[in-house]
Design an enzyme around this catalytic site. Structure first.
Site, PDB file in Angstrom:
ATOM      1  N   GLY A 363      -6.271 -21.847 -44.786  1.00  0.00           N
ATOM      2  CA  GLY A 363      -5.043 -21.072 -43.846  1.00  0.00           C
ATOM      3  C   GLY A 363      -6.406 -19.778 -43.648  1.00  0.00           C
ATOM      4  N   PRO A 364      -5.722 -18.554 -43.007  1.00  0.00           N
ATOM      5  CG  PRO A 364      -3.928 -17.800 -41.643  1.00  0.00           C
ATOM      6  CD  PRO A 364      -4.383 -18.809 -42.265  1.00  0.00           C
ATOM      7  N   PRO A 365      -6.278 -15.491 -43.657  1.00  0.00           N
ATOM      8  CG  PRO A 365      -7.959 -13.587 -44.037  1.00  0.00           C
ATOM      9  CD  PRO A 365      -7.314 -14.652 -42.857  1.00  0.00           C
ATOM     10  N   GLY A 366      -3.744 -13.693 -45.965  1.00  0.00           N
ATOM     11  CA  GLY A 366      -2.310 -13.432 -46.606  1.00  0.00           C
ATOM     12  C   GLY A 366      -1.139 -14.690 -46.206  1.00  0.00           C
ATOM     13  N   GLY A 368      -0.824 -16.602 -48.997  1.00  0.00           N
ATOM     14  CA  GLY A 368      -0.599 -17.036 -50.292  1.00  0.00           C
ATOM     15  C   GLY A 368      -1.378 -17.633 -50.501  1.00  0.00           C
ATOM     16  CE  LYS A 369      -6.473 -18.135 -48.346  1.00  0.00           C
ATOM     17  NZ  LYS A 369      -6.218 -17.650 -47.156  1.00  0.00           N
ATOM     18  CB  SER A 686      -9.868 -25.045 -27.748  1.00  0.00           C
ATOM     19  OG  SER A 686     -10.989 -23.492 -28.504  1.00  0.00           O
ATOM     20  CE  LYS A 729      -7.599 -24.515 -30.688  1.00  0.00           C
ATOM     21  NZ  LYS A 729      -8.203 -25.069 -30.678  1.00  0.00           N
TER      22      LYS A 729
END
Length: 799
Positions: A363-366, A368-369, A686, A729
């Site tokens: 997932g994108p940064p920030g 909570g990974k 896409s 998306k």
């Protein structure tokens, strides 16, 4: 009152009220010259006033030197009237002052102010009769002080010469008192004794005591030197004895160390093969020279084998409901991830044995990974270790260095297991998508054995050269994108996507987690600052543009710092931040709302893109210009998007008749395709149907619907191909206020993976061909259709 100084014969007028100069860690005596460093404002002003008049000030010692602004209770009442002899001003505003003691004085009254302080004093004259007792005490004090100077080495020897030239007993007493290495309180006590006979008696007793201490110090110093010489002698004799024993074949110098290692091996509970190898290494160590480099390598190797947790493990939390509650307490949302952890624990509880799963959070940064890994460890009751893989290029970082040189170490996998102290920790491998590769090997390939549940029970580190069981470790990996992870490594992991947060989720996370965290970090109480729900919404939409909440936390921290500054400066009242006054704390909004234009748009289509920071809304603009049939594409596009633009133009030419265009329309026009925000690189398969829709709209004059977005790749025949990142998306489309999304038919299966909050508010229309896209995306109502430029011979009238 006046005093005639015996040193130079001049008469000095001493006023009753003198400027006050408090002293730290020093006591001034009459007849003595003392250097002082002056830095406090009242003290600087006192010196300035003295220099402007008679150069006389009153000095007294502070009771506690750490007090910066002393009051009357912080100062001794007995001090010394001194005269400024020299003054040196420093560039930083401080002064170095040389003062000369004149006479002792007692304070009757202190007068303090912010700029300067005064003391009203009464002098204490040294009136005494030269009796035989005073003469005897004076000689005794000088004799003891001479021996003190000779033994202590802390006082300059020329002080004794100065004493020899003095005739007055009070001057001798003051000189000795000022040079003794005693505490400030003891010096102050001497200064306050008015009777000279009593003062000399006290000084003689103090000198005798200090002299005994100095003699004892010299005795201890001599004993230490003797002990050092003795130790050196013993070391030399021991080395000779070792050489003799070696020649005679007696027990070597490793005897004690080998016994300790053997005892540690028994307690380590190693597997049988590891135990045998370790014992063999200890036997090798016993046959080596004590100082040989190889012995150092073997000792370190045995230490590593002994210190690893071969059979040490922590017990998992058996309460499934409690695990679920802890996960909910630490993180908002993330339902799918939490369900997977609870399922793992449930299976472990029933089967009593389960190989550790390898989860991959993408997932994108920030979002909570990384913090999710800590939360999982806390919920399960396991130890937690983290290893960052970003930028690693050396395979030895994973598998360790071979024991071919001094300084070899195991890989970071084994190092982390040793640090955890158990063989079943939660092990977070951060940034697995950012592993590098160079001539030193491929770390991603080395990870294959670590992350393969069928192989990692016999993980072999190059340094250890024995198998270590990693099957009970719960490995968690994190990544921003999957494309850079080798397929073989992806196959070892169970991928879970974290698409990013919607506005209501960010609001809930901020209210539940971020605001309390920043209040505590900035020294604030909940009663000091209140950020309303509307303010949090405004911050999330107008000051951040991200899928996660990292920048949202920074903005909340910025507000908390400003409130903390006001609280620290006084005159503070509770602060309430609302949507109306948030601009006061954070300034002008950094981002305009991403909602789409609510109007008909010819030649403009809304697409959806996937980036490392999550999903994003993409606008494609097309202009038809007189020209020679060329296609221009701008907006810092990559090769894939340029090819999509070519395919879109070919589709429009192939459908010219159906669209009401002349079959040769393209010969006398140029087509300009532009994606705004040209400084940002854009590429990916896409945007094909978005470009084709915008192109058809520009050619036909039919506007696109304002609340429709689309994603999909186009073929020359008009078929629509599947794309990735539908979850991200869809989140971006909802955030932008879009109601309808056109997706490829082949992505219909991914709709079930969307969050219910996203899926319920969006209409997702699966399509197979570009013709279906045009039917949905174009607004063909007569009042919306514009003529596509009848003045150009290349266009036909729109039907």
């Amino acid at each position: 009152m006046s005093l005639s100084s015996e040193k130079d014969g001049e008469s000095i007028e001493i006023k009753e009220k003198l400027p006050l100069l408090p002293l730290r860690d020093v006591v001034a005596f009459p007849h003595m010259t003392l250097p002082l460093l002056v830095g406090r404002l009242p003290s600087l002003n006192a010196i300035e006033e003295a220099m402007a008049s008679d150069k006389v000030v009153f000095v007294c010692a502070q009771r506690k030197p750490q007090i910066g602004d002393p009051g009357k209770d912080d100062l001794h009442r007995v001090g010394t009237v001194v005269r400024v002899v020299q003054l040196l001003r420093h560039p930083d505003g401080t002064m170095r002052v040389l003062v000369e003691g004149i006479i002792r004085a007692r304070v009757r009254k202190f007068s303090f102010s912010h700029s300067i302080s005064y003391a009203t004093i009464s002098t204490i004259p040294d009136n005494y009769e030269k009796t035989l007792e005073i003469e005897a005490l004076t000689r005794n004090a000088v004799s003891l002080f001479d021996e003190y100077v000779r033994l202590s080495r802390k006082v300059p020897e020329d002080v004794t010469m100065t004493l020899g030239s003095m005739t007055e007993s009070d001057a001798i007493a003051n000189t000795i008192s000022s040079h003794l290495a005693i505490k400030v309180a003891q010096k102050q006590e001497i200064l306050e004794i008015e009777d000279l006979n009593e003062r000399l008696n006290h000084l003689v007793k103090l000198l005798a005591s200090e002299l005994e201490i100095v003699r004892l110090e010299r005795k201890i110093e001599g004993q230490v030197k003797s002990q050092v010489h003795k130790n050196q002698k013993e070391f030399y004799l021991n080395e000779q004895l070792k050489a003799i024993r070696k020649e005679l074949g007696h027990q070597n110098e490793f005897a004690n160390e080998i016994d300790e290692l053997s005892e540690a091996i028994k307690k380590a509970r190693m597997p049988q093969d590891v135990h045998e190898k370790t014992v063999k290494e200890v036997d090798r160590l016993g046959k080596m020279a004590f100082m040989s480099p190889e012995a150092t390598v073997v000792r370190n190797y045995i230490d590593w084998l002994v210190s690893l947790p071969w059979e040490i493990r922590t017990e998992d939390n058996p309460d499934i409901e409690q695990v679920a509650a802890i996960l909910d307490e630490d993180h908002y949302g993330l339902t799918k991830v939490k369900e997977r952890i609870v399922e793992h624990l449930a299976v472990l509880k029933l089967s009593k044995s389960l190989k550790g799963p390898i989860l991959c959070f993408v997932g994108p940064p920030g979002v909570g990974k990384t913090s999710l890994g800590k939360s999982i460890a806390r919920a399960l009751g396991r130890k937690f270790v983290r290893m960052s893989l970003g930028g690693i290029r050396d395979e030895a970082e994973i598998r360790g260095h071979r024991r071919t040189y001094i300084g070899s170490l195991p890989g970071r996998i084994i190092q982390s297991i040793r640090k955890a102290g158990s063989k079943n920790p939660v092990f977070l491998l951060d940034e697995v998508d950012k592993i590098g590769i160079d001539f030193r090997g491929d770390p991603a390939a080395a990870l294959l054995e670590v992350l393969d549940p069928e192989q990692n029970h016999t993980f072999n580190d190059h340094y250890l050269e024995v198998d270590f069981d990693l099957s009970e470790v719960m490995f968690i990996t994190t990544a921003n994108i999957l494309q850079t992870i080798p397929p073989a490594l992806q196959d070892r992991m169970e991928t879970t996507r974290l698409p990013g947060y919607l506005e209501f989720e960010k609001r809930a996370i901020a209210k539940t987690f971020l605001v309390p965290k920043q209040l505590k970090a900035n020294g604030l109480n909940p009663d000091d600052l209140e950020i309303t729900t509307s303010a949090l919404s405004s911050i999330a939409t107008s000051y951040t543009k991200e899928a996660g909440v990292r920048n949202l936390e920074r903005e909340i921290a910025s507000i908390a710092r400003k409130v903390a500054r006001r609280k620290a400066s006084g005159n503070f009242m509770k602060t309430r931040v609302t949507a109306k006054n948030v601009e006061k704390y954070l300034g002008v909004p950094k981002f305009i709302s991403q909602g789409v234009e609510i109007r008909s748009r010819v030649g403009v289509a809304t697409g959806l893109a996937w980036t490392e920071a999550g999903g994003d809304v993409l606008t494609v603009e097309v202009s038809i210009l007189p020209g020679k049939g060329e296609l221009f594409m701008t907006g810092k596009l990559g090769d894939v998007m340029r090819e999509s633009g070519q395919a879109a133009l070919s589709y429009a030419r192939s459908r010219a008749s159906m669209l009401g265009l002349d079959r040769w329309f393209y010969k006398d026009v140029d087509v300009h395709v532009h994606l705004p925000e040209g400084a940002i690189p854009k590429d990916g398969p896409s945007a094909g149907i978005t470009m084709a829709t915008a192109l058809v709209s520009a050619l036909t004059g039919i506007p696109t619907k304002q609340d429709v977005a689309m994603t999909g790749e186009i073929t020359l025949r008009g078929n629509v191909l599947a794309v990735g990142g539908l979850n991200e998306k869809a989140v971006a489309a909802k955030r932008a206020g879009i109601r309808t999304i056109i997706i490829p038919k082949m992505n219909e299966k991914d709709i079930a993976e969307l969050q219910p909050e996203v899926r319920n508010d969006l209409e997702l229309i699966p399509i197979e061909s570009m013709d279906e896209v045009l039917e949905i995306a174009l607004d063909k109502r007569e009042d919306k259709v514009q003529q596509p430029g009848k003045d150009s011979s290349t266009f036909l009238a729109h039907h």
